[in-house]
Enzyme design. Structure first.
Site, PDB file in Angstrom:
ATOM      1  N   TYR A  27       0.792  -1.232   0.000  1.00 34.17           N
ATOM      2  CA  TYR A  27       0.000   0.000   0.000  1.00 34.17           C
ATOM      3  C   TYR A  27       0.825   1.283   0.000  1.00 34.17           C
ATOM      4  CZ  TYR A  27      -3.746  -3.276   1.076  1.00 34.17           C
ATOM      5  OH  TYR A  27      -4.630  -4.319   1.015  1.00 34.17           O
ATOM      6  N   HIS A  85      -8.919   2.292  -5.371  1.00 35.22           N
ATOM      7  CA  HIS A  85      -8.082   1.344  -4.626  1.00 35.22           C
ATOM      8  C   HIS A  85      -6.624   1.659  -4.879  1.00 35.22           C
ATOM      9  CE1 HIS A  85     -11.504  -0.979  -3.467  1.00 35.22           C
ATOM     10  NE2 HIS A  85     -11.925  -0.912  -4.715  1.00 35.22           N
TER      11      HIS A  85
HETATM   12  O1  CA2 Z   1      -6.068  -1.399  -2.462  1.00 37.39           O
HETATM   13  C1  CA2 Z   1      -6.874  -0.835  -1.711  1.00 37.39           C
HETATM   14  O2  CA2 Z   1      -6.943   0.399  -1.603  1.00 37.39           O
HETATM   15  C2  CA2 Z   1      -7.822  -1.683  -0.859  1.00 37.39           C
HETATM   16  O3  CA2 Z   1      -9.079  -1.026  -0.797  1.00 37.39           O
HETATM   17  C3  CA2 Z   1      -7.194  -1.743   0.518  1.00 37.39           C
HETATM   18  C4  CA2 Z   1      -7.984  -2.653   1.472  1.00 37.39           C
HETATM   19  C5  CA2 Z   1      -8.218  -4.029   0.858  1.00 37.39           C
HETATM   20  O4  CA2 Z   1      -9.033  -4.806   1.715  1.00 37.39           O
HETATM   21  C6  CA2 Z   1      -8.869  -3.923  -0.499  1.00 37.39           C
HETATM   22  O5  CA2 Z   1      -9.002  -5.228  -1.030  1.00 37.39           O
HETATM   23  C7  CA2 Z   1      -8.034  -3.070  -1.432  1.00 37.39           C
HETATM   24  C8  CA2 Z   1      -7.203  -2.841   2.771  1.00 37.39           C
HETATM   25  C9  CA2 Z   1      -6.961  -1.590   3.498  1.00 37.39           C
HETATM   26  C10 CA2 Z   1      -6.066  -1.936   4.644  1.00 37.39           C
HETATM   27  O6  CA2 Z   1      -4.925  -1.132   4.548  1.00 37.39           O
HETATM   28  C11 CA2 Z   1      -3.866  -1.485   5.309  1.00 37.39           C
HETATM   29  C12 CA2 Z   1      -2.805  -0.626   5.254  1.00 37.39           C
HETATM   30  C13 CA2 Z   1      -1.680  -0.911   5.972  1.00 37.39           C
HETATM   31  C14 CA2 Z   1      -1.629  -2.061   6.760  1.00 37.39           C
HETATM   32  C15 CA2 Z   1      -2.701  -2.909   6.814  1.00 37.39           C
HETATM   33  C16 CA2 Z   1      -3.828  -2.610   6.085  1.00 37.39           C
END
Ligand code: CA2
Length: 144
Positions: free
Chosen positions: A22, A100
């Site tokens: 991310y 996303h």
């Molecule tokens: O790619 C994206 O922006 C998502 O929306 C991010 C979500 C995921 O469940 C989607 O499938 C795609 C997850 C957000 C969690 O973000 C984190 C960031 C750092 C550490 C853990 C989670």
């Protein structure tokens, strides 16, 4: 124009964990970088991140009364599960773009389906933080 930027569950962890997927920027960094873009487009931004589905749904409803012109939403994991959030977006009828950070179509099978996408005007996936700016420009520039 007034645009609501919504971020769903766990996006408060951006920049703190999993930088490989991310990126290393925090959500505050990303939103701060969006502010001058919004200003240059003459857009007033309102931002909310919540880990709670109902809070996001209430905020979508509130946007209708506030006369918001558009919504940019990264629903996080709710993307793949939430009929209720989808119904809220469809219910208010406000033009919405789904964002996303990662390319959800290149990840696990369960991430490839979005409950939200069919009630949006489009989805931007895989361009990292730049996706929020692309979404903003798409909303502002869309034909009526
Ligand atoms: O790619 C994206 O922006 C998502 O929306 C991010 C979500 C995921 O469940 C989607 O499938 C795609 C997850 C957000 C969690 O973000 C984190 C960031 C750092 C550490 C853990 C989670």
């Amino acid at each position: 124009m007034k645009i609501l930027i919504l971020n769903g569950p766990n996006l408060n962890l951006l920049g703190v964990r999993e930088p490989g997927i991310y990126g290393s920027r925090t959500l505050d960094d990303i939103l701060a970088a969006l502010a001058p873009v919004a200003a240059s487009l003459g857009v007033e931004l309102t931002c909310l991140q919540s880990n709670h589905e109902g809070v996001l749904i209430d905020r979508v409803h509130q946007a209708l009364g506030e006369g918001m012109d558009g919504i940019v939403i990264n629903p996080g994991g709710l993307t793949h599960t939430s009929v209720a959030l989808r119904d809220a977006i469809a219910g208010v009828g406000i033009a919405t773009v789904e964002v996303h950070l990662s390319n959800i179509h290149a990840r696990e099978e369960f991430r490839r389906h979005s409950m939200i996408a069919p009630v949006t005007i489009g989805q931007i996936s895989g361009f990292g933080a730049q996706g929020y700016e692309l979404a903003l420009r798409a909303l502002v520039g869309r034909p009526n």
